[in-house]
Motif scaffolding. Sequence first.
Motif, PDB file in Angstrom:
ATOM      1  N   SER A   1      45.257  42.031  49.902  1.00 48.73           N
ATOM      2  CA  SER A   1      44.825  40.723  49.401  1.00 48.73           C
ATOM      3  C   SER A   1      45.758  40.248  48.293  1.00 48.73           C
ATOM      4  N   VAL A   2      46.138  41.160  47.423  1.00 50.23           N
ATOM      5  CA  VAL A   2      47.070  40.815  46.350  1.00 50.23           C
ATOM      6  C   VAL A   2      48.394  40.343  46.943  1.00 50.23           C
ATOM      7  N   ALA A   3      48.867  41.061  47.964  1.00 54.45           N
ATOM      8  CA  ALA A   3      50.129  40.669  48.606  1.00 54.45           C
ATOM      9  C   ALA A   3      50.016  39.283  49.233  1.00 54.45           C
ATOM     10  N   ALA A   4      48.859  38.981  49.818  1.00 55.07           N
ATOM     11  CA  ALA A   4      48.672  37.673  50.453  1.00 55.07           C
ATOM     12  C   ALA A   4      48.691  36.558  49.408  1.00 55.07           C
ATOM     13  N   VAL A   5      48.051  36.788  48.270  1.00 53.61           N
ATOM     14  CA  VAL A   5      48.057  35.775  47.204  1.00 53.61           C
ATOM     15  C   VAL A   5      49.461  35.633  46.633  1.00 53.61           C
ATOM     16  N   ARG A   6      50.117  36.770  46.403  1.00 55.05           N
ATOM     17  CA  ARG A   6      51.477  36.734  45.854  1.00 55.05           C
ATOM     18  C   ARG A   6      52.417  35.946  46.772  1.00 55.05           C
ATOM     19  N   ALA A   7      52.245  36.125  48.092  1.00 58.45           N
ATOM     20  CA  ALA A   7      53.101  35.432  49.058  1.00 58.45           C
ATOM     21  C   ALA A   7      52.760  33.951  49.169  1.00 58.45           C
ATOM     22  N   ARG A   8      51.534  33.583  48.782  1.00 53.25           N
ATOM     23  CA  ARG A   8      51.071  32.206  48.986  1.00 53.25           C
ATOM     24  C   ARG A   8      51.517  31.269  47.876  1.00 53.25           C
ATOM     25  N   THR A   9      51.864  31.807  46.698  1.00 51.50           N
ATOM     26  CA  THR A   9      52.106  30.918  45.559  1.00 51.50           C
ATOM     27  C   THR A   9      53.346  31.330  44.786  1.00 51.50           C
ATOM     28  N   ASN A  10      53.945  30.340  44.138  1.00 48.87           N
ATOM     29  CA  ASN A  10      55.039  30.598  43.209  1.00 48.87           C
ATOM     30  C   ASN A  10      54.544  30.719  41.768  1.00 48.87           C
ATOM     31  N   LEU A  11      53.240  30.513  41.575  1.00 45.10           N
ATOM     32  CA  LEU A  11      52.679  30.615  40.227  1.00 45.10           C
ATOM     33  C   LEU A  11      52.608  32.071  39.787  1.00 45.10           C
ATOM     34  N   PRO A  12      52.578  32.326  38.478  1.00 46.78           N
ATOM     35  CA  PRO A  12      52.283  33.679  38.011  1.00 46.78           C
ATOM     36  C   PRO A  12      50.926  34.145  38.543  1.00 46.78           C
ATOM     37  N   VAL A  13      50.864  35.396  38.967  1.00 47.17           N
ATOM     38  CA  VAL A  13      49.625  35.994  39.459  1.00 47.17           C
ATOM     39  C   VAL A  13      49.202  37.085  38.477  1.00 47.17           C
ATOM     40  N   VAL A  14      47.978  36.975  37.999  1.00 47.98           N
ATOM     41  CA  VAL A  14      47.420  37.899  37.016  1.00 47.98           C
ATOM     42  C   VAL A  14      46.212  38.574  37.643  1.00 47.98           C
ATOM     43  N   LEU A  15      46.150  39.895  37.613  1.00 47.40           N
ATOM     44  CA  LEU A  15      45.022  40.635  38.179  1.00 47.40           C
ATOM     45  C   LEU A  15      44.028  40.945  37.069  1.00 47.40           C
ATOM     46  N   LYS A  16      42.810  40.448  37.225  1.00 48.90           N
ATOM     47  CA  LYS A  16      41.773  40.596  36.197  1.00 48.90           C
ATOM     48  C   LYS A  16      40.763  41.656  36.626  1.00 48.90           C
ATOM     49  N   GLY A  17      40.546  42.625  35.729  1.00 50.74           N
ATOM     50  CA  GLY A  17      39.570  43.669  36.006  1.00 50.74           C
ATOM     51  C   GLY A  17      40.189  45.039  36.156  1.00 50.74           C
ATOM     52  N   VAL A  18      41.364  45.255  35.565  1.00 50.82           N
ATOM     53  CA  VAL A  18      42.081  46.522  35.652  1.00 50.82           C
ATOM     54  C   VAL A  18      41.684  47.404  34.464  1.00 50.82           C
ATOM     55  N   LEU A  19      41.322  48.652  34.752  1.00 46.48           N
ATOM     56  CA  LEU A  19      40.957  49.600  33.694  1.00 46.48           C
ATOM     57  C   LEU A  19      41.679  50.939  33.820  1.00 46.48           C
ATOM     58  N   ALA A  20      42.225  51.240  34.982  1.00 42.28           N
ATOM     59  CA  ALA A  20      42.907  52.516  35.210  1.00 42.28           C
ATOM     60  C   ALA A  20      44.412  52.338  35.067  1.00 42.28           C
ATOM     61  N   VAL A  21      45.053  53.279  34.410  1.00 44.10           N
ATOM     62  CA  VAL A  21      46.504  53.243  34.260  1.00 44.10           C
ATOM     63  C   VAL A  21      47.183  53.199  35.617  1.00 44.10           C
TER      64      VAL A  21
END
Length: 378
Positions: free
Chosen positions: A233-253
Amino acid sequence: MTRSGLTNHGPAEPGLAGPGSTPLSLADLASAARDVLPGEIWDFLAGGSGAEAAVAANRAAFERIHVIPRVLRDLTGGGTEVEVLGRSAALPVAVAPVAYQRLFHPEGELAAARAARDAGVPYVICTLSSVVLEEVAAVGGRPWFQLYWLRDERRCLDLVRRAEDAGCEAIVFTVDVPWMGRRLRDMRNGFALPEWVTAANFDAGTAAHRRTRGASAVADHTAREFAPATWDSVAAVRARTNLPVVLKGVLAVEDARRAVQAGADGIVVSNHGGRQLDSAVPGVDVLGEIAAAVAGGCEVLLDGGVRSGGDVLKAVALGASAVLVGRPVMWGLAAAGQDGVRQALDLLAAEFRDALGLAGCRSVAAVRDLRTTAPRHR
């Protein structure tokens, strides 16, 4: 307007009035909001999942952290400005995505976005906004768009396109909601959206408005609409836009490192304000470790538990480029609409400016060299 009920068209137009009504802290705005909101709407805003241990832990974690200030430094010519995702902001603060803001004030997202614009900080439009994203983005300022992964991938990626076309500056992809956590306050209240509040960005039907005893209609709606996101899903969003993509909800290194590998421009260290996994670690407890692990590979922001400008200082000292603030901004919205949101942001600005100087820092950049009792990993 009291907590006992609703008008026919939403919460009554509220305001702070009377002697001594000027808020001196965000807690003052919380009290004003609680006085004006119906009980079940206050619970929807204030509550967390399960026993709400994670909600309490977020505050306890901040309270455990102390800053070691520096003295005898030149503080002339300083400021609170910072660069976040390549653009200047007046503070290291953004308004967090919060669903259905017309629950708290008739103007909802429009009022909050205008106040954020005037304060010079980014405003994150929620997928579950009660005003269509194009209208909110048209307010101006620095709009970002928060994305939930939907069962209908085509519709989900179309939201990304719409956000980019509307002038949003970033996509904030929430990755910690495979489904909504068990929010017991909403379940006990049989909470459902009132008729005048909808998920304005897409036709969501009536599920969120259908009241059922012992269940949350909002949770039922999200169960129908949301799907668990994956790295694909992240790859699909990254491929869909030229905007910065920020992942919200990360807690593990490990997830933070993988986010960098996946092309994320930023991550938000967050336990969703205590509204998802009730045993999740507070974000600020792992912030330093994560900031060190990504080693500049992407920006690191923090969300959850920020209640003062002093908390902002702590987060920046531990490696965050900025923090996202949600509930306190909504307290201001409920208490006094656009003016109340601006009061909340003005309080954060005044407190942060005060903390900055008292810690011996002339600029936000200098804060990153401060030591705290929660050591940043280097």
